[in-house]
Design a protein around this motif. Structure first.
Motif, PDB file in Angstrom:
ATOM      1  N   ARG A  85       0.842  -1.203   0.170  1.00  0.00           N
ATOM      2  CA  ARG A  85       0.022   0.040   0.110  1.00  0.00           C
ATOM      3  C   ARG A  85       0.989   1.168   0.121  1.00  0.00           C
ATOM      4  O   ARG A  85       0.377   2.293  -0.592  1.00  0.00           O
ATOM      5  CB  ARG A  85      -0.957   0.050   1.274  1.00  0.00           C
ATOM      6  N   TRP A  86       2.025   1.119   0.807  1.00  0.00           N
ATOM      7  CA  TRP A  86       3.123   2.458   0.649  1.00  0.00           C
ATOM      8  C   TRP A  86       3.521   2.610  -0.656  1.00  0.00           C
ATOM      9  O   TRP A  86       3.485   3.674  -1.241  1.00  0.00           O
ATOM     10  CB  TRP A  86       4.173   2.167   1.504  1.00  0.00           C
ATOM     11  N   GLU A  88       2.353   1.681  -3.565  1.00  0.00           N
ATOM     12  CA  GLU A  88       1.149   1.985  -4.396  1.00  0.00           C
ATOM     13  C   GLU A  88       0.937   3.570  -4.221  1.00  0.00           C
ATOM     14  O   GLU A  88       0.513   4.298  -5.510  1.00  0.00           O
ATOM     15  CB  GLU A  88      -0.207   1.280  -3.934  1.00  0.00           C
ATOM     16  N   LYS A  89       1.139   4.207  -3.126  1.00  0.00           N
ATOM     17  CA  LYS A  89       0.880   5.460  -3.006  1.00  0.00           C
ATOM     18  C   LYS A  89       2.097   6.361  -3.430  1.00  0.00           C
ATOM     19  O   LYS A  89       2.162   7.832  -3.988  1.00  0.00           O
ATOM     20  CB  LYS A  89       0.547   5.897  -1.642  1.00  0.00           C
ATOM     21  N   PHE A  90       3.076   5.868  -2.856  1.00  0.00           N
ATOM     22  CA  PHE A  90       4.380   7.132  -3.010  1.00  0.00           C
ATOM     23  C   PHE A  90       5.430   6.697  -4.076  1.00  0.00           C
ATOM     24  O   PHE A  90       6.478   7.582  -4.554  1.00  0.00           O
ATOM     25  CB  PHE A  90       5.027   6.961  -1.552  1.00  0.00           C
ATOM     26  N   THR A  96       4.888   0.891  -8.888  1.00  0.00           N
ATOM     27  CA  THR A  96       3.565   0.623  -8.392  1.00  0.00           C
ATOM     28  C   THR A  96       2.923  -0.879  -8.976  1.00  0.00           C
ATOM     29  O   THR A  96       2.416  -1.433  -8.744  1.00  0.00           O
ATOM     30  CB  THR A  96       2.839   1.743  -8.714  1.00  0.00           C
ATOM     31  N   THR A 100       1.926  -4.507  -7.757  1.00  0.00           N
ATOM     32  CA  THR A 100       0.753  -4.889  -7.809  1.00  0.00           C
ATOM     33  C   THR A 100       0.860  -6.046  -8.557  1.00  0.00           C
ATOM     34  O   THR A 100       0.156  -7.315  -8.123  1.00  0.00           O
ATOM     35  CB  THR A 100      -0.177  -4.035  -8.921  1.00  0.00           C
ATOM     36  N   VAL A 125      -2.360   3.115   5.039  1.00  0.00           N
ATOM     37  CA  VAL A 125      -1.164   4.217   4.637  1.00  0.00           C
ATOM     38  C   VAL A 125      -1.821   5.728   4.323  1.00  0.00           C
ATOM     39  O   VAL A 125      -2.793   5.771   3.922  1.00  0.00           O
ATOM     40  CB  VAL A 125      -0.459   3.991   3.418  1.00  0.00           C
ATOM     41  N   PRO A 127      -2.336   9.590   3.269  1.00  0.00           N
ATOM     42  CA  PRO A 127      -2.432  10.439   2.240  1.00  0.00           C
ATOM     43  C   PRO A 127      -1.257  10.953   1.607  1.00  0.00           C
ATOM     44  O   PRO A 127      -0.436  11.141   2.162  1.00  0.00           O
ATOM     45  CB  PRO A 127      -3.680  11.636   2.380  1.00  0.00           C
ATOM     46  N   ARG A 128      -1.187  10.994   0.011  1.00  0.00           N
ATOM     47  CA  ARG A 128       0.050  11.245  -0.689  1.00  0.00           C
ATOM     48  C   ARG A 128      -0.042  12.929  -0.653  1.00  0.00           C
ATOM     49  O   ARG A 128      -0.938  13.552  -0.826  1.00  0.00           O
ATOM     50  CB  ARG A 128       0.046  10.758  -1.857  1.00  0.00           C
ATOM     51  N   LYS A 129       1.369  13.458  -0.292  1.00  0.00           N
ATOM     52  CA  LYS A 129       1.421  14.897  -0.439  1.00  0.00           C
ATOM     53  C   LYS A 129       2.024  15.218  -1.875  1.00  0.00           C
ATOM     54  O   LYS A 129       2.045  16.612  -2.032  1.00  0.00           O
ATOM     55  CB  LYS A 129       2.423  15.216   0.592  1.00  0.00           C
ATOM     56  N   GLU A 176       7.690  11.049   1.247  1.00  0.00           N
ATOM     57  CA  GLU A 176       6.328  11.653   1.103  1.00  0.00           C
ATOM     58  C   GLU A 176       6.183  12.666   0.203  1.00  0.00           C
ATOM     59  O   GLU A 176       5.378  12.860  -0.538  1.00  0.00           O
ATOM     60  CB  GLU A 176       5.608  11.693   2.593  1.00  0.00           C
TER      61      GLU A 176
END
Length: 241
Positions: A85-86, A88-90, A96, A100, A125, A127-129, A176
Motif C-alpha cells: 500500500r505504501w 502504491e501511493k508513493f 507501483t 501490484t 497508509v 494520504p499522498r502529499k 512522502e
C-alpha cells in the motif's frame, strides 16, 4: 504453535544456515523434541523441500526451494500488505505496477483464508502529499543503479541555475514529499542528493564507476550525520549543486 507455523519456522531456520546444522540444534531453537523435528523434516521433504542430511550428521536446505502455498503468518501478511500500500501511493508508476503484479502472484497461491486476511488487513497508509512532477524516466535511474553505470545529469538548483555533471548513482530514496537520487558527483568530488523533480535530462553512460555501488552505499551511510536515514534532507541541502 500450529504445525503449519512450525514447518514454516523450520524452513526459515534452515535458510539461515549455509552449512549442515544438527537436529539437536534445530529442535532446541524451535522448542520441540528431536522426534518431532525428524517428523517435520520428513514432511517438508515429502512436500518437495530439498533438505539434505540425516540424524547424527546434520541438515541443510539446498537453494531454490519455493514455499508451497502454506503460508505466511498473520503478522507477515500485514507487513506485506502495508508495504504494498505504501508503494502504491508513493512510488512511481512502473514500481507501483511491479508491486501490484507481485501482490497478485502472492495472492494467487495463498489458501482462501489467508487470501482473505491479506485483502482485509486494517493497516492503512496516509494520504499522498506530492504529485508526480518528474520530466525524466525514473526507470533509467533504477537501471543505472542496478547496472552500476555512470549518468550524465542535467540539473536545476532551487534558483533555476542549470548545471551538467557526471554522477555515480548509489541509491534512490522515496519520501512522502520528494524523491532523491544519492550519487557521487564528479564535479564536486563528494556525495550529493539530487531531487528527481529538478532533473532536466538523463543519459545512461557505458562507463562504470571505479568503485562498486555496495562499497559507495556503505561509505555514504557512514558519512551521513545523525540517525541512519530518518527522513529526506531539507530542501536547501538537496538543492546544493
Amino acid at each position: 504453535m500450529a504445525r503449519s507455523e512450525r514447518l514454516l519456522s523450520l524452513l526459515q531456520v534452515l535458510r539461515r544456515h549455509r552449512r549442515p546444522v544438527s537436529g539437536a540444534t534445530l529442535a532446541a531453537e524451535l522448542g520441540v523434541s528431536i522426534r518431532t523435528l525428524y517428523r517435520d523434516i520428513a514432511t517438508l521433504q515429502a512436500q518437495g523441500a530439498d533438505i539434505e542430511g540425516e540424524p547424527g550428521v546434520g541438515y541443510v536446505l539446498r537453494p531454490g526451494f519455493m514455499l508451497p502455498p502454506l503460508m505466511f503468518l498473520q503478522g507477515e501478511l500485514e507487513a506485506l500488505m502495508l508495504g504494498f500500500r505504501w508503494v502504491e501511493k508513493f512510488a512511481d508508476a512502473p514500481v507501483t505496477k511491479a508491486a501490484t503484479d507481485a501482490l497478485a502472484k502472492i495472492s494467487a497461491v495463498l489458501p482462501a483464508e489467508l487470501r482473505e486476511e491479506l485483502e482485509n488487513t486494517a493497516l492503512l497508509v496516509g494520504p499522498r502529499k506530492i504529485v508526480d512532477s518528474e520530466t525524466v524516466d525514473l526507470a533509467l535511474l533504477r537501471a543505472a543503479i542496478r547496472r552500476e553505470r555512470k549518468l550524465r545529469l542535467s540539473y536545476a538548483d532551487a534558483a533555476g541555475a542549470v548545471t551538467e555533471r557526471i554522477v555515480w548513482p548509489v541509491a534512490l530514496g522515496y519520501f512522502e514529499d520528494t524523491r532523491i537520487l544519492v550519487a557521487w558527483c564528479e564535479r564536486r568530488q563528494a556525495y550529493r542528493h539530487f531531487r528527481t523533480d529538478r532533473m532536466l535530462g538523463l543519459t545512461l553512460l557505458e562507463a562504470r564507476p571505479p568503485r562498486r555501488r555496495a562499497a559507495m552505499l556503505k561509505e555514504w551511510r557512514e558519512s551521513e550525520p545523525g540517525p541512519r536515514r530518518p527522513a529526506a534532507p531539507p530542501p536547501d541541502a538537496i538543492s546544493q549543486p
